[in-house]
Design a protein around this motif. Structure first.
Motif, PDB file in Angstrom:
ATOM      1  N   PHE A   1       1.056  -1.173  -0.060  1.00  0.00           N
ATOM      2  CA  PHE A   1       0.059  -0.075  -0.128  1.00  0.00           C
ATOM      3  C   PHE A   1       0.809   1.352   0.119  1.00  0.00           C
ATOM      4  O   PHE A   1       1.844   1.500   0.530  1.00  0.00           O
ATOM      5  N   ARG A   2       0.462   2.263  -0.946  1.00  0.00           N
ATOM      6  CA  ARG A   2       1.241   3.646  -1.084  1.00  0.00           C
ATOM      7  C   ARG A   2       0.300   4.485  -0.588  1.00  0.00           C
ATOM      8  O   ARG A   2      -0.599   4.917  -1.415  1.00  0.00           O
ATOM      9  N   SER A   3       0.873   5.446   0.219  1.00  0.00           N
ATOM     10  CA  SER A   3      -0.161   6.574   0.413  1.00  0.00           C
ATOM     11  C   SER A   3       0.656   7.971   0.023  1.00  0.00           C
ATOM     12  O   SER A   3       1.827   7.976  -0.076  1.00  0.00           O
ATOM     13  N   MET A   4      -0.214   8.819  -0.285  1.00  0.00           N
ATOM     14  CA  MET A   4       0.274  10.202  -0.624  1.00  0.00           C
ATOM     15  C   MET A   4       0.777  11.060   0.567  1.00  0.00           C
ATOM     16  O   MET A   4       1.197  12.136   0.469  1.00  0.00           O
ATOM     17  N   ILE A   5       0.386  10.554   1.603  1.00  0.00           N
ATOM     18  CA  ILE A   5       0.487  11.380   2.935  1.00  0.00           C
ATOM     19  C   ILE A   5       2.016  11.117   3.316  1.00  0.00           C
ATOM     20  O   ILE A   5       2.612   9.950   3.367  1.00  0.00           O
ATOM     21  N   GLU A   6       2.702  12.064   3.977  1.00  0.00           N
ATOM     22  CA  GLU A   6       3.986  12.134   4.400  1.00  0.00           C
ATOM     23  C   GLU A   6       4.043  12.950   5.760  1.00  0.00           C
ATOM     24  O   GLU A   6       3.269  13.901   6.025  1.00  0.00           O
TER      25      GLU A   6
ATOM     26  N   VAL B   1       0.651  14.697  10.448  1.00  0.00           N
ATOM     27  CA  VAL B   1       1.149  13.355  10.410  1.00  0.00           C
ATOM     28  C   VAL B   1       2.505  13.412  11.266  1.00  0.00           C
ATOM     29  O   VAL B   1       3.415  14.285  10.891  1.00  0.00           O
ATOM     30  N   GLN B   2       2.547  12.449  11.964  1.00  0.00           N
ATOM     31  CA  GLN B   2       3.685  12.293  12.785  1.00  0.00           C
ATOM     32  C   GLN B   2       4.497  11.247  12.098  1.00  0.00           C
ATOM     33  O   GLN B   2       5.717  11.165  11.997  1.00  0.00           O
ATOM     34  N   SER B   3       3.958  10.097  11.474  1.00  0.00           N
ATOM     35  CA  SER B   3       4.649   8.881  10.671  1.00  0.00           C
ATOM     36  C   SER B   3       3.476   8.344   9.716  1.00  0.00           C
ATOM     37  O   SER B   3       2.341   8.515   9.689  1.00  0.00           O
ATOM     38  N   ALA B   4       4.185   7.832   8.584  1.00  0.00           N
ATOM     39  CA  ALA B   4       3.292   7.092   7.735  1.00  0.00           C
ATOM     40  C   ALA B   4       4.259   6.043   7.223  1.00  0.00           C
ATOM     41  O   ALA B   4       5.402   5.942   6.251  1.00  0.00           O
ATOM     42  N   ILE B   5       3.706   4.782   7.512  1.00  0.00           N
ATOM     43  CA  ILE B   5       4.520   3.543   7.304  1.00  0.00           C
ATOM     44  C   ILE B   5       3.331   2.769   6.662  1.00  0.00           C
ATOM     45  O   ILE B   5       2.422   2.122   7.188  1.00  0.00           O
ATOM     46  N   GLY B   6       3.636   2.717   5.304  1.00  0.00           N
ATOM     47  CA  GLY B   6       2.480   1.491   4.608  1.00  0.00           C
ATOM     48  C   GLY B   6       1.237   2.443   4.655  1.00  0.00           C
ATOM     49  O   GLY B   6       0.905   3.555   4.520  1.00  0.00           O
TER      50      GLY B   6
ATOM     51  N   ILE C   1      -4.247   5.958  12.139  1.00  0.00           N
ATOM     52  CA  ILE C   1      -5.212   5.721  11.224  1.00  0.00           C
ATOM     53  C   ILE C   1      -5.003   4.584   9.925  1.00  0.00           C
ATOM     54  O   ILE C   1      -3.792   4.549   9.582  1.00  0.00           O
ATOM     55  N   ASN C   2      -5.741   3.874   9.606  1.00  0.00           N
ATOM     56  CA  ASN C   2      -5.630   2.884   8.590  1.00  0.00           C
ATOM     57  C   ASN C   2      -5.932   3.582   7.266  1.00  0.00           C
ATOM     58  O   ASN C   2      -6.969   3.515   6.749  1.00  0.00           O
ATOM     59  N   ALA C   3      -4.818   4.120   6.528  1.00  0.00           N
ATOM     60  CA  ALA C   3      -5.129   4.850   5.254  1.00  0.00           C
ATOM     61  C   ALA C   3      -5.909   3.877   4.168  1.00  0.00           C
ATOM     62  O   ALA C   3      -6.181   4.657   3.146  1.00  0.00           O
ATOM     63  N   ALA C   4      -5.894   2.654   4.281  1.00  0.00           N
ATOM     64  CA  ALA C   4      -6.460   1.669   3.277  1.00  0.00           C
ATOM     65  C   ALA C   4      -8.046   2.147   3.456  1.00  0.00           C
ATOM     66  O   ALA C   4      -8.963   1.572   2.787  1.00  0.00           O
ATOM     67  N   LEU C   5      -8.502   2.284   4.602  1.00  0.00           N
ATOM     68  CA  LEU C   5      -9.917   2.542   5.295  1.00  0.00           C
ATOM     69  C   LEU C   5     -10.325   3.776   5.151  1.00  0.00           C
ATOM     70  O   LEU C   5     -11.477   4.092   4.898  1.00  0.00           O
TER      71      LEU C   5
ATOM     72  N   ASP D   1      -9.760   7.913   3.996  1.00  0.00           N
ATOM     73  CA  ASP D   1      -9.209   8.798   3.098  1.00  0.00           C
ATOM     74  C   ASP D   1      -9.081  10.339   3.778  1.00  0.00           C
ATOM     75  O   ASP D   1      -9.799  11.084   3.697  1.00  0.00           O
ATOM     76  N   LEU D   2      -7.737  10.428   4.257  1.00  0.00           N
ATOM     77  CA  LEU D   2      -7.824  11.668   5.205  1.00  0.00           C
ATOM     78  C   LEU D   2      -7.738  12.795   4.239  1.00  0.00           C
ATOM     79  O   LEU D   2      -7.266  12.809   3.169  1.00  0.00           O
ATOM     80  N   ASP D   3      -8.076  14.009   4.294  1.00  0.00           N
ATOM     81  CA  ASP D   3      -8.165  15.322   3.690  1.00  0.00           C
ATOM     82  C   ASP D   3      -6.972  15.879   3.952  1.00  0.00           C
ATOM     83  O   ASP D   3      -6.612  16.271   5.192  1.00  0.00           O
ATOM     84  N   ILE D   4      -6.059  16.121   2.886  1.00  0.00           N
ATOM     85  CA  ILE D   4      -4.702  16.776   3.073  1.00  0.00           C
ATOM     86  C   ILE D   4      -5.113  18.312   3.152  1.00  0.00           C
ATOM     87  O   ILE D   4      -5.695  18.821   2.064  1.00  0.00           O
ATOM     88  N   LEU D   5      -4.606  19.133   3.863  1.00  0.00           N
ATOM     89  CA  LEU D   5      -5.012  20.534   3.988  1.00  0.00           C
ATOM     90  C   LEU D   5      -3.773  21.355   3.253  1.00  0.00           C
ATOM     91  O   LEU D   5      -2.481  20.949   3.434  1.00  0.00           O
ATOM     92  N   GLY D   6      -3.996  22.172   2.716  1.00  0.00           N
ATOM     93  CA  GLY D   6      -3.337  23.493   2.172  1.00  0.00           C
ATOM     94  C   GLY D   6      -1.904  22.739   1.655  1.00  0.00           C
ATOM     95  O   GLY D   6      -0.836  23.258   1.240  1.00  0.00           O
TER      96      GLY D   6
END
Length: 61
Positions: A7-12, A30-35, A50-54, A56-61
């Motif tokens: 799984f790859r998320s666009m969140i960093e 976001v403190q950490s993003a691993i898978g 948060i399970n990003a596979a379930l 979909d967090l809203d990315i701000l500005g």
């Protein structure tokens, strides 16, 4: 055939996000993003895993 790609998320780490179902938590950094595992420190909820596979967090500005 089963998709076994990781799984790859666009969140960093460092990004600011908002939970789409819990806006009362406020903005979160976001403190950490691993898978698919995203740890976010929200203004009014504290740290949440948060399970990003379930979700979909809203990315701000």
């Amino acid at each position: 055939m089963v998709d076994t790609a990781p799984f790859r998320s666009m969140i960093e780490p460092g990004q600011w996000v908002r939970h789409p179902v819990h806006p009362e938590w406020g903005d979160g950094q976001v403190q950490s993003a691993i898978g698919a595992r995203i740890t976010v420190n929200f203004e009014h909820q504290g740290k949440v895993l948060i399970n990003a596979a379930l979700v979909d967090l809203d990315i701000l500005g």
